[in-house]
Design a protein around this motif. Structure first.
Motif, mmCIF file in Angstrom:
data_model
loop_
_atom_site.group_PDB
_atom_site.id
_atom_site.type_symbol
_atom_site.label_atom_id
_atom_site.label_comp_id
_atom_site.label_asym_id
_atom_site.label_seq_id
_atom_site.Cartn_x
_atom_site.Cartn_y
_atom_site.Cartn_z
ATOM 1 N N ASP A 14 43.317 48.205 43.520
ATOM 2 C CA ASP A 14 44.236 47.360 42.752
ATOM 3 C C ASP A 14 43.510 46.638 41.618
ATOM 4 O OD1 ASP A 14 46.580 47.928 44.272
ATOM 5 O OD2 ASP A 14 45.772 46.680 45.878
ATOM 6 N N LYS A 17 45.250 43.457 40.273
ATOM 7 C CA LYS A 17 45.061 42.290 41.138
ATOM 8 C C LYS A 17 43.659 41.727 40.969
ATOM 9 C CE LYS A 17 48.425 43.541 44.713
ATOM 10 N NZ LYS A 17 48.626 43.841 46.158
ATOM 11 N N LYS A 20 43.549 39.617 37.911
ATOM 12 C CA LYS A 20 44.189 38.311 38.122
ATOM 13 C C LYS A 20 43.263 37.374 38.886
ATOM 14 C CE LYS A 20 48.523 36.151 39.572
ATOM 15 N NZ LYS A 20 49.873 36.370 40.157
ATOM 16 N N SER A 40 35.809 41.385 43.730
ATOM 17 C CA SER A 40 37.192 41.584 44.158
ATOM 18 C C SER A 40 37.299 41.665 45.674
ATOM 19 C CB SER A 40 37.756 42.855 43.517
ATOM 20 O OG SER A 40 37.662 42.791 42.103
ATOM 21 N N LEU A 45 40.456 41.502 48.351
ATOM 22 C CA LEU A 45 41.074 42.811 48.126
ATOM 23 C C LEU A 45 40.450 43.852 49.061
ATOM 24 C CD1 LEU A 45 41.567 43.096 44.265
ATOM 25 C CD2 LEU A 45 43.147 42.294 46.012
#
Length: 256
Positions: A14, A17, A20, A40, A45
């Motif tokens: 992702d 994501k 972000k 991440s 994640l």
């Protein structure tokens, strides 16, 4: 003016994501490579994950069997193999240094590997009830890219840009060319000057096409009032819109 981005990231599915997370939980704008993946994963994640599929492995194997053609190398020898690659011999002409057989050939080759059959960029703009605007772009990047390549996806102002006071823009196409022009920044700044979205998008695309006539790309533009339009070059482009009073998305087709 809050931005988060990741590039050249592996092992994490992702990417949007991850971008972000960079925006929300760091003071940086962009993280790249395996350290972006590590960040991440540390922020929750899933990963590290093997993102290869049967389809992608078959595609890669066929590419290797075809001597790694096409690829994004230029001014190197050998030209029809998987390397290792070396620079072509430099030729000294007066005070200028040229690479053999470069200038015209390289201009013609731009965008030769980018078309609607191998493109997967998704760019999206969202307006909330308060009128705030957010944009995001996610992509796997160009097929057969050189390892380490970062395209226009994570570059603010190139693949996407927004300003609550003006509107927003999203872009797709030959990122290596488009990022040189920051077309979405150009679109938003044009709209800031009062230019309608249709003309702002057309102007940004025209600036690129003037320099790179074989370029392939598209833009959508939307102002703060919700007026939207698109422009494209080298392909027929579609974008979709859904408003608060709509039951489903409406697809708009834009012709070159």
């Amino acid at each position: 003016m809050e931005v988060g981005a990741v590039g050249a990231m592996r092992y994490v599915k992702d990417g949007i994501k991850a971008a972000k997370l960079v925006m929300l939980y760091t003071e940086h704008t962009m993280l790249v490579g395996d350290q972006a993946s590590a960040f991440s994963i540390s922020m929750g994640l899933p990963g590290p994950s093997n993102l290869s599929s049967t389809e992608s492995m078959e595609k890669w194997s066929k590419w290797r069997e075809d001597q790694c053609q096409p690829n994004f190398r230029k001014n190197v020898v050998p030209t029809n193999s998987c390397g290792p690659y070396h620079r072509k011999k430099d030729v000294i002409l007066g005070e200028r240094t040229h690479l053999v057989d470069d200038d015209v050939e390289n201009i013609l080759m731009k965008s030769s590997h980018v078309n609607f059959h191998n493109h997967d960029t998704i760019s999206m703009t969202i307006f909330d009830k308060s009128g705030h605007i957010a944009v995001g772009t996610s992509t796997n990047g160009a097929s057969f890219k050189i390892p380490g390549r970062v395209g226009d996806g994570p570059i603010a102002g190139s693949s996407a840009y927004a300003d609550d006071e003006v509107g927003a823009c999203g872009a797709s196409g030959d990122g290596d060319i488009m990022m040189r022009f920051l077309p979405c920044y150009q679109v938003v700044e044009s709209m800031r000057l009062g230019i309608e979205p249709r003309l702002a998008a057309k102007d940004a695309i025209s600036r690129i096409a003037k320099k790179y006539p074989n370029f392939v790309g598209a833009i959508f533009a939307v102002d703060k009032n919700g007026t939207h339009a698109g422009a494209c070059y080298g392909w027929t482009f579609q974008y979709s819109v859904r408003g608060p009073n709509m039951d489903d998305v409406e697809v708009f087709t834009v012709y070159p």
